[in-house]
Design a protein around this motif. Structure first.
Motif, PDB file in Angstrom:
ATOM      1  N   SER A 142       0.319   9.568  -6.275  1.00  0.00           N
ATOM      2  CA  SER A 142      -0.557   8.425  -6.030  1.00  0.00           C
ATOM      3  C   SER A 142       0.257   7.149  -5.808  1.00  0.00           C
ATOM      4  O   SER A 142      -0.279   6.047  -5.940  1.00  0.00           O
ATOM      5  CB  SER A 142      -1.532   8.231  -7.208  1.00  0.00           C
ATOM      6  OG  SER A 142      -2.462   9.294  -7.263  1.00  0.00           O
ATOM      7  N   CYS A 143       1.522   7.302  -5.466  1.00  0.00           N
ATOM      8  CA  CYS A 143       2.397   6.144  -5.219  1.00  0.00           C
ATOM      9  C   CYS A 143       1.723   5.156  -4.264  1.00  0.00           C
ATOM     10  O   CYS A 143       1.146   5.559  -3.246  1.00  0.00           O
ATOM     11  CB  CYS A 143       3.715   6.625  -4.617  1.00  0.00           C
ATOM     12  SG  CYS A 143       4.791   5.268  -4.083  1.00  0.00           S
ATOM     13  N   GLU A 144       1.833   3.886  -4.595  1.00  0.00           N
ATOM     14  CA  GLU A 144       1.159   2.857  -3.770  1.00  0.00           C
ATOM     15  C   GLU A 144       1.756   2.760  -2.370  1.00  0.00           C
ATOM     16  O   GLU A 144       1.123   2.256  -1.454  1.00  0.00           O
ATOM     17  CB  GLU A 144       1.227   1.508  -4.472  1.00  0.00           C
ATOM     18  CG  GLU A 144       0.440   1.493  -5.776  1.00  0.00           C
ATOM     19  CD  GLU A 144       0.413   0.121  -6.431  1.00  0.00           C
ATOM     20  OE1 GLU A 144      -0.477  -0.671  -6.100  1.00  0.00           O
ATOM     21  OE2 GLU A 144       1.282  -0.151  -7.280  1.00  0.00           O
ATOM     22  N   HIS A 145       3.002   3.203  -2.205  1.00  0.00           N
ATOM     23  CA  HIS A 145       3.646   3.119  -0.886  1.00  0.00           C
ATOM     24  C   HIS A 145       4.042   4.477  -0.337  1.00  0.00           C
ATOM     25  O   HIS A 145       4.671   4.567   0.712  1.00  0.00           O
ATOM     26  CB  HIS A 145       4.883   2.211  -0.968  1.00  0.00           C
ATOM     27  CG  HIS A 145       4.573   0.865  -1.553  1.00  0.00           C
ATOM     28  ND1 HIS A 145       4.929   0.508  -2.838  1.00  0.00           N
ATOM     29  CD2 HIS A 145       3.868  -0.179  -1.048  1.00  0.00           C
ATOM     30  CE1 HIS A 145       4.487  -0.717  -3.091  1.00  0.00           C
ATOM     31  NE2 HIS A 145       3.838  -1.156  -2.031  1.00  0.00           N
ATOM     32  N   CYS A 197       6.510   1.915  -8.350  1.00  0.00           N
ATOM     33  CA  CYS A 197       5.159   1.328  -8.492  1.00  0.00           C
ATOM     34  C   CYS A 197       4.550   1.767  -9.825  1.00  0.00           C
ATOM     35  O   CYS A 197       5.096   2.599 -10.540  1.00  0.00           O
ATOM     36  CB  CYS A 197       4.254   1.757  -7.330  1.00  0.00           C
ATOM     37  SG  CYS A 197       3.619   3.440  -7.482  1.00  0.00           S
ATOM     38  N   HIS A 251      -7.738  -0.967  -8.401  1.00  0.00           N
ATOM     39  CA  HIS A 251      -7.426   0.425  -8.744  1.00  0.00           C
ATOM     40  C   HIS A 251      -8.523   1.175  -9.477  1.00  0.00           C
ATOM     41  O   HIS A 251      -8.482   2.389  -9.566  1.00  0.00           O
ATOM     42  CB  HIS A 251      -6.158   0.479  -9.594  1.00  0.00           C
ATOM     43  CG  HIS A 251      -4.946  -0.007  -8.885  1.00  0.00           C
ATOM     44  ND1 HIS A 251      -4.432   0.637  -7.792  1.00  0.00           N
ATOM     45  CD2 HIS A 251      -4.172  -1.096  -9.077  1.00  0.00           C
ATOM     46  CE1 HIS A 251      -3.371  -0.020  -7.346  1.00  0.00           C
ATOM     47  NE2 HIS A 251      -3.190  -1.086  -8.105  1.00  0.00           N
TER      48      HIS A 251
END
Lengths: 345, 345
Positions: free
Chosen positions: B102-105, B92, A235
């Motif tokens: 900026s959510c990982e999914h 997340c 990240h």
């Protein structure tokens, strides 16, 4: 008196010039006991046109007050003082907010054509606001560390504070010069959990580890970015402290910053335009901050730990020379034979 | 079902397409009851190449859940929900920090080639994380204001929060579109003392005054900068909220920001490179922040004042059309005949 003049790129001379004198009632005349060469002095050393000089050099010094103007209230002849790299009145709205580099009546030394710290004497404007008395003797062993309060320690500290370094944060520091190393020290003091130092000079990065770096990345560019991402779970870090000032360092900074994170710049930018669009800053809600450090604002805060030896920022000095040898000091720093050069009269 | 497709610049059509359906167990299928056209939809409306489409349009909507996937736990058929302009899992590390964009999914609607809010049905991924149930009926008079929680109110709020607007601060808002006007409202709610709105459409700036603007500056460029400086004692404002996204707005922003101040951008930048050097950002320690607003993070916080009528962000809608008339809605917004167009099925 002797003073350092830069005539153009690569051309630094120490010459006899008329003595500095008190000109305004708010001035102090300071006899320099210790000064130094800054990484930022190397920018004009690389690029200054031969016909634009000569320019007086030096913006970091400690010295003894020799004379004060009639309106100077807090200083007297004989006081040992440290000068920040900008002079400021200490009373305007910006100084009161701690932004002394934007003082309404202040300025930078390079705005004063007849003054500079790499000299025997300096006329200091707005002396009450600018100078800070030091409670030690001029021959104190603490002198190298105290001299870092002029610029490099205060600048590293400004990077870290502006970047929001705090307990639990991860930090990348770009640049293993004196400011980068003291940004490492500052990040550590502010409680950073992980401090990745990007630099490729082992003697410097070793000092960085001593100051608190948890990881060192010698690679640069895309390779360096990939390595920092590897070290941070993919990240990047919450904060990036950019202590170089060249475009590749900027590009590296947005490559290693975490979404929602902050890039704090204190390396004087040697570029105007840079990417700020969706793919660099905007998409990840990246904050870009920093600027010339108001080191005057930080002296009182940083002084106690220097005086009691808790921190030793003066370790960035790895060479001491006489004023007459300043040209060799520039060469040594430029050729990376010296990290930071201390100058004595 | 009917859906809006953009075939290229200036070419928007409402066409019959295959119905959206639940595809993943975390999806919800939502029948849209209210959607709208965004100022940011005008960017591709001006510049989209004819051979790159068609693209489904619309990222702001309220609707009724028609069907949910097997893993959806918090929603059921019949629920009235509002969708933020990005979908996100809500679990997340970035969502937990409030940075749902900026959510990982997660992702943006324009990353889903078969979905868009300007349509009859939308498949919503990660429905538990994305959708928020509304405690009103689908025909509530509050619908326009509730719909602003999808994007424009949350985006104006994000600008103000990211910019550090607080009691006593002075603020310039650049842009009198829906986001700019709701940035004014947000700055007022956060206690700003002075709010200068830069915009030149009197019907819009009048609404800006109603929302809390203390001054309106119609001039642009150097003239506009000079006018804002006049209104702020020569120094500019602590915070600048940039709600346009074009380069002239960026240049205006660093022209009117006070030393030590913050520029917070929420207009999607239609440029990559811009000045960030000594004379624009660095010298004055200017902070540049902002990005796509994680409006999901703000819904619960902003909802109460909308429900009790304390604020009426829905006043930015000055026209309502049927879905089949969406092409005329784009034209009206593009020609500044409408500020923001609400779309009903």
């Amino acid at each position: 008196m002797l003073a350092t003049l830069m005539y153009g790129a690569g051309d630094v001379r120490v010459e006899d010039v008329p003595d500095s004198v008190v000109e305004a009632p708010t001035d102090a005349l300071v006899r320099v006991t210790a000064s130094c060469i800054c990484g930022s002095d190397l920018h004009p050393y690389h690029s200054m046109p031969a016909d634009s000089g000569p320019a007086r050099m030096g913006h970091e010094f400690i010295g003894i007050v020799e004379e004060v103007g009639d309106d100077v209230a807090t200083l007297r002849s004989g006081d040992l003082v440290v000068a920040p790299f900008a002079y400021s009145d200490g009373t305007c709205r910006f100084c009161r907010e701690g932004l002394h580099t934007s003082c309404e009546h202040g300025g930078f030394w390079d705005g004063l054509p007849k003054e500079g710290g790499q000299a025997e004497l300096v006329r200091v404007p707005l002396a009450d606001g600018t100078l800070v008395k030091l409670p030690v003797a001029a021959d104190s062993a603490l002198m190298p560390s105290l001299l870092t309060l002029s610029d490099v320690y205060g600048t590293g500290w400004h990077a870290a504070v502006s970047g929001g370094v705090a307990p639990g944060k991860s930090v990348t520091v770009i640049g293993d010069g004196a400011v980068g190393l003291l940004a490492v020290l500052s990040a550590k003091q502010l409680g950073a959990e992980q401090v990745v130092l990007m630099g490729r000079h082992p003697s410097r990065t070793d000092l960085g580890r001593e100051f608190g770096a948890t990881d060192v990345v010698a690679e640069r560019g895309e390779e360096g970015i990939a390595r920092v991402r590897e070290l941070t779970g993919g990240h990047g870090t919450h904060v990036v402290l950019e202590a170089v000032g060249h475009r590749p360092a900027y590009d590296q900074a947005y490559g290693v910053v975490r979404p929602g994170g902050t890039i704090s710049r204190v390396g004087v930018p040697q570029y105007d335009d840079a990417p700020v669009g969706f793919d660099s800053l905007f998409g990840g809600n990246i904050t870009l901050t920093g600027g010339p450090a108001p080191t005057r604002a930080y002296v009182e805060q940083l002084l106690p730990a220097v005086l009691d030896g808790t921190v030793e920022p003066g370790k960035v000095f790895d060479r001491t020379i006489d004023l007459v040898d300043v040209p060799e000091g520039y060469r040594a720093m430029d050729e990376r034979r010296a990290l930071k050069v201390l100058v004595t009269p």
